[in-house]
Design a protein around this motif. Structure first.
Motif, PDB file in Angstrom:
ATOM      1  N   MET A   1       0.850  -1.191   0.000  1.00  0.00           N
ATOM      2  CA  MET A   1       0.000   0.000   0.000  1.00  0.00           C
ATOM      3  C   MET A   1       0.881   1.234   0.000  1.00  0.00           C
ATOM      4  SD  MET A   1      -2.956   0.732   2.751  1.00  0.00           S
ATOM      5  CE  MET A   1      -3.754  -0.821   2.458  1.00  0.00           C
ATOM      6  N   ALA A  28      -4.705   1.770  10.151  1.00  0.00           N
ATOM      7  CA  ALA A  28      -4.188   1.132  11.375  1.00  0.00           C
ATOM      8  C   ALA A  28      -2.822   0.562  11.039  1.00  0.00           C
ATOM      9  CB  ALA A  28      -5.150   0.048  11.852  1.00  0.00           C
ATOM     10  N   LEU A  29      -2.054   1.344  10.265  1.00  0.00           N
ATOM     11  CA  LEU A  29      -0.806   0.849   9.683  1.00  0.00           C
ATOM     12  C   LEU A  29       0.426   1.245  10.481  1.00  0.00           C
ATOM     13  CD1 LEU A  29      -1.686   1.610   5.962  1.00  0.00           C
ATOM     14  CD2 LEU A  29      -1.674  -0.622   7.059  1.00  0.00           C
ATOM     15  N   GLY A  30       0.200   1.708  11.703  1.00  0.00           N
ATOM     16  CA  GLY A  30       1.370   2.009  12.525  1.00  0.00           C
ATOM     17  C   GLY A  30       1.878   3.431  12.351  1.00  0.00           C
ATOM     18  N   VAL A  34       0.578   6.063   6.922  1.00  0.00           N
ATOM     19  CA  VAL A  34       0.732   5.961   5.468  1.00  0.00           C
ATOM     20  C   VAL A  34      -0.346   6.756   4.722  1.00  0.00           C
ATOM     21  CG1 VAL A  34       0.768   4.342   3.540  1.00  0.00           C
ATOM     22  CG2 VAL A  34       1.798   3.702   5.692  1.00  0.00           C
ATOM     23  N   GLY A  51      12.517   1.645  19.940  1.00  0.00           N
ATOM     24  CA  GLY A  51      12.682   0.512  20.848  1.00  0.00           C
ATOM     25  C   GLY A  51      13.151  -0.711  20.097  1.00  0.00           C
ATOM     26  N   LEU A  52      13.914  -1.518  20.811  1.00  0.00           N
ATOM     27  CA  LEU A  52      14.398  -2.769  20.230  1.00  0.00           C
ATOM     28  C   LEU A  52      14.475  -3.797  21.342  1.00  0.00           C
ATOM     29  CD1 LEU A  52      15.728  -4.262  17.748  1.00  0.00           C
ATOM     30  CD2 LEU A  52      17.929  -3.495  18.664  1.00  0.00           C
ATOM     31  N   TRP A  78      14.464  -3.086  29.769  1.00  0.00           N
ATOM     32  CA  TRP A  78      13.505  -3.986  30.421  1.00  0.00           C
ATOM     33  C   TRP A  78      13.862  -5.444  30.173  1.00  0.00           C
ATOM     34  CZ3 TRP A  78      12.153  -1.071  26.050  1.00  0.00           C
ATOM     35  CH2 TRP A  78      11.872  -1.800  24.893  1.00  0.00           C
ATOM     36  N   GLN A 118      13.372  -7.611  17.605  1.00  0.00           N
ATOM     37  CA  GLN A 118      12.141  -6.951  17.166  1.00  0.00           C
ATOM     38  C   GLN A 118      12.228  -5.482  17.570  1.00  0.00           C
ATOM     39  OE1 GLN A 118       8.453  -8.499  18.840  1.00  0.00           O
ATOM     40  NE2 GLN A 118       7.416  -6.626  18.212  1.00  0.00           N
ATOM     41  N   ILE A 122       8.280   4.297  17.901  1.00  0.00           N
ATOM     42  CA  ILE A 122       7.105   4.292  18.776  1.00  0.00           C
ATOM     43  C   ILE A 122       6.631   5.740  18.954  1.00  0.00           C
ATOM     44  CG2 ILE A 122       6.219   3.578  21.035  1.00  0.00           C
ATOM     45  CD1 ILE A 122       8.789   1.834  21.326  1.00  0.00           C
ATOM     46  N   GLY A 138      -4.628   3.598  16.728  1.00  0.00           N
ATOM     47  CA  GLY A 138      -3.373   2.954  17.131  1.00  0.00           C
ATOM     48  C   GLY A 138      -2.195   3.883  16.878  1.00  0.00           C
ATOM     49  N   CYS A 144      -0.149   5.367  21.236  1.00  0.00           N
ATOM     50  CA  CYS A 144       0.748   4.689  22.174  1.00  0.00           C
ATOM     51  C   CYS A 144       1.064   5.661  23.323  1.00  0.00           C
ATOM     52  CB  CYS A 144       2.023   4.291  21.444  1.00  0.00           C
ATOM     53  SG  CYS A 144       3.122   3.279  22.424  1.00  0.00           S
ATOM     54  N   ALA A 149       5.407   3.585  26.774  1.00  0.00           N
ATOM     55  CA  ALA A 149       5.374   3.029  25.407  1.00  0.00           C
ATOM     56  C   ALA A 149       4.434   1.834  25.325  1.00  0.00           C
ATOM     57  CB  ALA A 149       6.774   2.671  24.916  1.00  0.00           C
ATOM     58  N   GLU A 150       3.347   1.879  26.105  1.00  0.00           N
ATOM     59  CA  GLU A 150       2.339   0.825  26.009  1.00  0.00           C
ATOM     60  C   GLU A 150       1.348   1.228  24.913  1.00  0.00           C
ATOM     61  OE1 GLU A 150      -0.296   0.277  29.346  1.00  0.00           O
ATOM     62  OE2 GLU A 150      -1.211  -1.476  28.410  1.00  0.00           O
ATOM     63  N   GLY A 151       1.311   0.422  23.858  1.00  0.00           N
ATOM     64  CA  GLY A 151       0.484   0.831  22.717  1.00  0.00           C
ATOM     65  C   GLY A 151      -0.489  -0.221  22.231  1.00  0.00           C
ATOM     66  N   ILE A 152      -0.453  -1.419  22.835  1.00  0.00           N
ATOM     67  CA  ILE A 152      -1.352  -2.476  22.354  1.00  0.00           C
ATOM     68  C   ILE A 152      -2.759  -2.246  22.932  1.00  0.00           C
ATOM     69  CG2 ILE A 152      -1.790  -4.959  22.315  1.00  0.00           C
ATOM     70  CD1 ILE A 152       1.288  -5.335  22.511  1.00  0.00           C
TER      71      ILE A 152
HETATM   72  C1  LIG Z   1      10.456  -3.100  20.906  1.00  0.00           C
HETATM   73  C2  LIG Z   1       9.055  -2.718  21.227  1.00  0.00           C
HETATM   74  C3  LIG Z   1       8.426  -3.293  22.326  1.00  0.00           C
HETATM   75  C4  LIG Z   1       7.122  -2.956  22.644  1.00  0.00           C
HETATM   76  N1  LIG Z   1       6.552  -3.533  23.728  1.00  0.00           N
HETATM   77  C5  LIG Z   1       5.263  -3.262  24.007  1.00  0.00           C
HETATM   78  C6  LIG Z   1       4.622  -3.930  25.092  1.00  0.00           C
HETATM   79  O1  LIG Z   1       5.219  -4.746  25.799  1.00  0.00           O
HETATM   80  N2  LIG Z   1       3.316  -3.621  25.341  1.00  0.00           N
HETATM   81  C7  LIG Z   1       2.623  -2.698  24.589  1.00  0.00           C
HETATM   82  O2  LIG Z   1       1.442  -2.452  24.852  1.00  0.00           O
HETATM   83  N3  LIG Z   1       3.226  -2.061  23.547  1.00  0.00           N
HETATM   84  C8  LIG Z   1       4.508  -2.326  23.234  1.00  0.00           C
HETATM   85  N4  LIG Z   1       5.100  -1.684  22.174  1.00  0.00           N
HETATM   86  C9  LIG Z   1       4.317  -0.712  21.383  1.00  0.00           C
HETATM   87  C10 LIG Z   1       3.348  -1.469  20.479  1.00  0.00           C
HETATM   88  O3  LIG Z   1       4.057  -2.461  19.756  1.00  0.00           O
HETATM   89  C11 LIG Z   1       2.632  -0.551  19.475  1.00  0.00           C
HETATM   90  O4  LIG Z   1       2.201   0.624  20.113  1.00  0.00           O
HETATM   91  C12 LIG Z   1       1.458  -1.295  18.874  1.00  0.00           C
HETATM   92  O5  LIG Z   1       1.900  -2.441  18.199  1.00  0.00           O
HETATM   93  C13 LIG Z   1       0.678  -0.401  17.913  1.00  0.00           C
HETATM   94  O6  LIG Z   1      -0.271  -1.193  17.241  1.00  0.00           O
HETATM   95  P1  LIG Z   1      -0.806  -0.758  15.798  1.00  0.00           P
HETATM   96  O7  LIG Z   1      -1.737  -1.858  15.399  1.00  0.00           O
HETATM   97  O8  LIG Z   1      -1.321   0.633  15.821  1.00  0.00           O
HETATM   98  O9  LIG Z   1       0.475  -0.728  14.843  1.00  0.00           O
HETATM   99  P2  LIG Z   1       1.454  -1.910  14.427  1.00  0.00           P
HETATM  100  O10 LIG Z   1       1.547  -2.953  15.487  1.00  0.00           O
HETATM  101  O11 LIG Z   1       2.712  -1.232  13.979  1.00  0.00           O
HETATM  102  O12 LIG Z   1       0.726  -2.591  13.193  1.00  0.00           O
HETATM  103  C14 LIG Z   1       0.668  -1.975  11.922  1.00  0.00           C
HETATM  104  C15 LIG Z   1       0.656  -3.071  10.862  1.00  0.00           C
HETATM  105  O13 LIG Z   1       0.483  -2.460   9.579  1.00  0.00           O
HETATM  106  C16 LIG Z   1       1.393  -3.046   8.677  1.00  0.00           C
HETATM  107  N5  LIG Z   1       1.695  -2.064   7.613  1.00  0.00           N
HETATM  108  C17 LIG Z   1       2.336  -0.883   7.745  1.00  0.00           C
HETATM  109  N6  LIG Z   1       2.435  -0.253   6.562  1.00  0.00           N
HETATM  110  C18 LIG Z   1       1.829  -1.066   5.658  1.00  0.00           C
HETATM  111  C19 LIG Z   1       1.615  -0.961   4.246  1.00  0.00           C
HETATM  112  N7  LIG Z   1       2.032   0.097   3.525  1.00  0.00           N
HETATM  113  N8  LIG Z   1       0.950  -1.976   3.646  1.00  0.00           N
HETATM  114  C20 LIG Z   1       0.509  -3.062   4.353  1.00  0.00           C
HETATM  115  N9  LIG Z   1       0.697  -3.205   5.687  1.00  0.00           N
HETATM  116  C21 LIG Z   1       1.357  -2.224   6.320  1.00  0.00           C
HETATM  117  C22 LIG Z   1       2.612  -3.378   9.519  1.00  0.00           C
HETATM  118  O14 LIG Z   1       3.380  -4.386   8.904  1.00  0.00           O
HETATM  119  C23 LIG Z   1       1.965  -3.867  10.813  1.00  0.00           C
HETATM  120  O15 LIG Z   1       1.657  -5.229  10.755  1.00  0.00           O
HETATM  121  C24 LIG Z   1       6.417  -2.013  21.835  1.00  0.00           C
HETATM  122  C25 LIG Z   1       7.041  -1.432  20.718  1.00  0.00           C
HETATM  123  C26 LIG Z   1       8.345  -1.791  20.417  1.00  0.00           C
HETATM  124  C27 LIG Z   1       9.008  -1.169  19.218  1.00  0.00           C
END
Ligand SMILES: Cc1cc2nc3c(=O)[nH]c(=O)nc-3n(C[C@H](O)[C@H](O)[C@H](O)COP(=O)(O)OP(=O)(O)OC[C@H]3O[C@@H](n4cnc5c(N)ncnc54)[C@H](O)[C@@H]3O)c2cc1C
Length: 256
Positions: A1, A28-30, A34, A51-52, A78, A118, A122, A138, A144, A149-152
């Motif tokens: 996309m 909901a692409l993070g 996008v 974060g890593l 952590w 991973q 964030i 999201g 988040c 950095a709690e975002g789930i």
């Molecule tokens: C190292 C690390 C550890 C973390 N630990 C925690 C934790 O313990 N607890 C917690 O609550 N939060 C944690 N977080 C934060 C959490 O991961 C995010 O806030 C959360 O995943 C956000 O969810 P989301 O669905 O909005 O986005 P994302 O999880 O980023 O999902 C977006 C999805 O869209 C897809 N995507 C993006 N662009 C495109 C495109 N152009 N075409 C198709 N697909 C696409 C991506 O591949 C992904 O699968 C952590 C983050 C990191 C980096």
């Protein structure tokens, strides 16, 4: 996309498989946002932390946090048990600080394998929850929480709020524009809480290391921990997942 949308009735999204149109589009692409258009959202200028973590095999019993400049000048390290593995990582509030080296250092200090990396950017600031006819939920909307950095949980919480608004549109009880107004208001109503979390995120790295221990002892008293955790949890309360007023609890499908 690869993005792009317009404000007319059907929203067009250009994808690698051609143009897809729909009346309701959710990004909901993070963190990249996008579908927000050409303005983009690029680190290190954007309000993003990084974060890593590594996921060595073998669980653990303790949930541990390090506020230690050996690992990161502004942020924390952590080690969290997660079923059969442990998640060991470093998060930096400063997007310019590279966390790979110190994530490896922390894993090494804990004598754990550096495997299954991973990492990601964030967001630590709310963004507009709607725009160009698109709904954002999201990380794409900065949902988040700063500091932890709690975002789930928050992605699910705001996603549910959005889903309830969109259900009203699909059922013909409100227009897309009304849904956009209501959802944007809902998201914005949390802004002051996110701002408080961000303020704390900015203060913690400024505390001189020698004061951290005594301060944690003071703030570690049970009544303060209970009070602050309750407020923290209520930013996105779990009860929100209960059925919306007037809606039946969804049936859980039984396994066949
Ligand atoms: C190292 C690390 C550890 C973390 N630990 C925690 C934790 O313990 N607890 C917690 O609550 N939060 C944690 N977080 C934060 C959490 O991961 C995010 O806030 C959360 O995943 C956000 O969810 P989301 O669905 O909005 O986005 P994302 O999880 O980023 O999902 C977006 C999805 O869209 C897809 N995507 C993006 N662009 C495109 C495109 N152009 N075409 C198709 N697909 C696409 C991506 O591949 C992904 O699968 C952590 C983050 C990191 C980096």
């Amino acid at each position: 996309m690869n993005g792009a949308a317009n404000g007319s009735d059907a929203i067009g999204v250009e994808t690698d498989r051609g143009l897809i149109t729909a009346p309701l589009v959710v990004d909901a692409l993070g963190w990249r946002r996008v579908l927000a258009g050409p303005a983009g959202y690029q680190p290190p200028e954007a309000p993003l932390s990084r974060g890593l973590e590594v996921h060595p095999e073998g669980g653990a019993t303790d949930l541990e946090i390090w506020i230690d400049r050996r690992y990161v000048p502004a942020g924390y390290g952590w080690s969290f048990p997660a079923g059969e593995e442990t998640r060991i990582g470093v998060g930096s509030f400063d997007p310019k600080f590279h966390v790979r080296e110190t994530t490896e250092l922390l894993a090494e200090d804990l004598e754990r394998d550096r495997v299954r990396y991973q990492g990601n950017w964030i967001p630590h600031q709310l963004r507009a929850a709607t725009g160009r006819g698109v709904f954002f939920a999201g990380d794409s909307a900065g949902h988040c929480l700063p500091l932890t950095a709690e975002g789930i949980r928050t992605a699910l919480y705001f996603g549910m709020a959005l889903g309830r608004e969109l259900r009203e549109v699909v059922d013909g009880r409100q227009t897309r524009e009304q849904a956009a107004t209501r959802y944007a208001q809902f998201s914005d109503s949390h802004e002051w809480k996110f701002k408080w979390m961000l303020r704390t995120q900015k203060i913690v790295p400024r505390v001189p290391p020698r004061l951290l221990g005594p301060l944690i002892k003071v703030f570690g008293v049970k009544c303060f921990v209970d009070w602050s955790f309750r407020h923290y949890l209520n930013i996105a309360p779990p009860e929100f997942a209960d059925p919306a007023p007037g809606q039946a609890k969804p049936e859980v499908p039984t396994a066949v």
